[in-house]
Design a protein around this motif. Structure first.
Motif, mmCIF file in Angstrom:
data_model
loop_
_atom_site.group_PDB
_atom_site.id
_atom_site.type_symbol
_atom_site.label_atom_id
_atom_site.label_comp_id
_atom_site.label_asym_id
_atom_site.label_seq_id
_atom_site.Cartn_x
_atom_site.Cartn_y
_atom_site.Cartn_z
ATOM 1 N N ARG A 87 60.632 47.836 23.137
ATOM 2 C CA ARG A 87 59.267 47.315 23.117
ATOM 3 C C ARG A 87 59.347 45.790 23.161
ATOM 4 N N PRO A 88 58.747 45.159 24.157
ATOM 5 C CA PRO A 88 58.851 43.697 24.269
ATOM 6 C C PRO A 88 57.982 42.929 23.287
ATOM 7 N N PHE A 89 56.951 43.571 22.731
ATOM 8 C CA PHE A 89 56.052 42.923 21.776
ATOM 9 C C PHE A 89 56.021 43.745 20.492
ATOM 10 N N PRO A 90 55.812 43.075 19.361
ATOM 11 C CA PRO A 90 55.517 43.831 18.136
ATOM 12 C C PRO A 90 54.100 44.394 18.217
ATOM 13 N N ASP A 91 53.733 45.240 17.278
ATOM 14 C CA ASP A 91 52.353 45.716 17.216
ATOM 15 C C ASP A 91 51.432 44.519 17.043
ATOM 16 N N PRO A 92 50.226 44.586 17.616
ATOM 17 C CA PRO A 92 49.316 43.445 17.505
ATOM 18 C C PRO A 92 48.605 43.386 16.165
ATOM 19 N N ASP A 93 48.314 42.175 15.732
ATOM 20 C CA ASP A 93 47.435 41.952 14.591
ATOM 21 C C ASP A 93 45.998 41.806 15.070
ATOM 22 N N ALA A 94 45.838 41.471 16.344
ATOM 23 C CA ALA A 94 44.522 41.358 16.974
ATOM 24 C C ALA A 94 44.734 41.409 18.484
ATOM 25 N N VAL A 95 43.640 41.705 19.189
ATOM 26 C CA VAL A 95 43.664 41.771 20.650
ATOM 27 C C VAL A 95 42.450 41.015 21.174
ATOM 28 N N VAL A 96 42.687 40.232 22.224
ATOM 29 C CA VAL A 96 41.613 39.535 22.918
ATOM 30 C C VAL A 96 41.663 39.977 24.375
ATOM 31 N N VAL A 97 40.502 40.306 24.930
ATOM 32 C CA VAL A 97 40.393 40.627 26.349
ATOM 33 C C VAL A 97 39.575 39.503 26.978
ATOM 34 N N ALA A 98 40.259 38.685 27.780
ATOM 35 C CA ALA A 98 39.574 37.530 28.377
ATOM 36 C C ALA A 98 40.324 37.081 29.626
ATOM 37 N N PRO A 99 39.676 37.011 30.730
ATOM 38 C CA PRO A 99 38.332 37.488 30.977
ATOM 39 C C PRO A 99 38.317 39.013 31.101
ATOM 40 N N ALA A 100 37.239 39.621 30.668
ATOM 41 C CA ALA A 100 37.068 41.073 30.752
ATOM 42 C C ALA A 100 36.104 41.382 31.892
ATOM 43 N N THR A 101 36.562 42.186 32.829
ATOM 44 C CA THR A 101 35.747 42.494 34.000
ATOM 45 C C THR A 101 34.905 43.751 33.800
ATOM 46 N N PHE A 102 33.935 43.910 34.660
ATOM 47 C CA PHE A 102 33.066 45.085 34.712
ATOM 48 C C PHE A 102 33.907 46.359 34.765
ATOM 49 N N LEU B 106 35.682 38.599 25.868
ATOM 50 C CA LEU B 106 34.845 37.635 26.584
ATOM 51 C C LEU B 106 34.630 38.183 27.991
ATOM 52 N N PRO B 107 33.470 38.795 28.227
ATOM 53 C CA PRO B 107 33.204 39.348 29.556
ATOM 54 C C PRO B 107 33.057 38.253 30.609
ATOM 55 N N CYS B 108 33.430 38.609 31.809
ATOM 56 C CA CYS B 108 33.211 37.754 32.975
ATOM 57 C C CYS B 108 32.605 38.671 34.034
ATOM 58 N N VAL B 109 31.281 38.830 33.941
ATOM 59 C CA VAL B 109 30.556 39.817 34.731
ATOM 60 C C VAL B 109 29.310 39.152 35.307
ATOM 61 N N SER B 110 29.050 39.397 36.582
ATOM 62 C CA SER B 110 27.857 38.821 37.207
ATOM 63 C C SER B 110 26.592 39.409 36.588
ATOM 64 N N ASP B 111 25.486 38.719 36.760
ATOM 65 C CA ASP B 111 24.196 39.216 36.266
ATOM 66 C C ASP B 111 23.865 40.577 36.877
ATOM 67 N N ASP B 112 24.142 40.729 38.163
ATOM 68 C CA ASP B 112 23.835 41.995 38.822
ATOM 69 C C ASP B 112 24.632 43.138 38.218
ATOM 70 N N LEU B 113 25.924 42.949 38.012
ATOM 71 C CA LEU B 113 26.742 44.007 37.416
ATOM 72 C C LEU B 113 26.392 44.216 35.946
ATOM 73 N N ALA B 114 26.088 43.143 35.237
ATOM 74 C CA ALA B 114 25.746 43.262 33.818
ATOM 75 C C ALA B 114 24.472 44.081 33.611
ATOM 76 N N SER B 115 23.605 44.143 34.602
ATOM 77 C CA SER B 115 22.372 44.917 34.464
ATOM 78 C C SER B 115 22.562 46.395 34.824
ATOM 79 N N HIS B 116 23.745 46.746 35.281
ATOM 80 C CA HIS B 116 24.010 48.144 35.651
ATOM 81 C C HIS B 116 23.982 49.025 34.399
ATOM 82 N N PRO B 117 23.316 50.177 34.450
ATOM 83 C CA PRO B 117 23.215 51.037 33.263
ATOM 84 C C PRO B 117 24.571 51.463 32.690
ATOM 85 N N ALA B 118 25.547 51.695 33.534
ATOM 86 C CA ALA B 118 26.865 52.111 33.025
ATOM 87 C C ALA B 118 27.487 51.002 32.181
#
Length: 180
Positions: free
Chosen positions: A75-90, A122-134
């Motif tokens: 395993r190249p990394f130890p278990d995480p103490d926290a996780v950040v997703v940035a940028p996070a896509t649709f 931290l999402p990085c999503v366009s306004d159009d995609l952000a309005s999608h119901p899913a």
């Protein structure tokens, strides 16, 4: 316990394929300034030129992970103490909320969500995609799992992507004892 018995907390940074990913070094630097060790997991598409992989590996001192390891590989990394997703896509947000683990990044997110480990997005999503119901349904589901979201970045109007906000979502970091 002495200071020598403490290991700095380990942060997984999950990087998705968005143009702003080119600046992920800012997040790494900010995390290290806050005394985190950092390991980067990137989506396969993000590894295709969305950020400087060599610079990230040099900054973290760890290889970037984007593919599953083989049985028996260390395993190249130890278990995480926290996780950040940035940028996070649709795509990543919707697949994660649906429990789809078809990449290492998504599999890791699905696994850690059930462990009570702080996760900031931290999402990085366009306004159009952000309005999608899913997408809206995915945000509700992930928030219900305890995932914390920063203000979305739509990439319009010259906004600055606030990388440090991701750290604010997961701190204070837990210190791990070298004996644990």
């Amino acid at each position: 316990m002495t200071d020598q018995d403490e290991i700095p907390p380990f942060l997984y940074v999950v990087v998705c394929a968005a143009g702003i990913a080119a600046d992920v070094g800012r997040l790494i630097t900010a995390a290290q300034e806050r005394e985190w060790q950092v390991g980067v997991i990137a989506t396969p598409t993000a590894m295709n030129g969305f950020f400087d992989a060599a610079a990230v590996e040099a900054a973290t001192g760890h290889p970037i992970r984007s593919a599953w390891r083989r049985p028996g590989d260390p395993r190249p990394f130890p278990d995480p103490d926290a996780v950040v997703v940035a940028p996070a896509t649709f795509n990543t947000i919707n697949k994660w909320a649906a429990g789809i683990a078809d990449t290492l990044a998504l599999g890791t997110l699905c696994e850690v969500a059930g462990r009570g480990i702080p996760i900031g997005v931290l999402p990085c999503v366009s306004d159009d995609l952000a309005s999608h119901p899913a997408y809206q349904d995915s945000l509700i589901r992930l928030r219900g799992m305890g995932v914390r979201f920063g203000h979305p970045h739509q990439g319009t109007g010259g906004e600055v992507f606030g990388w440090e906000r991701a750290l604010d979502l997961v701190e204070p970091g837990r210190r791990r004892s070298a004996k644990s």
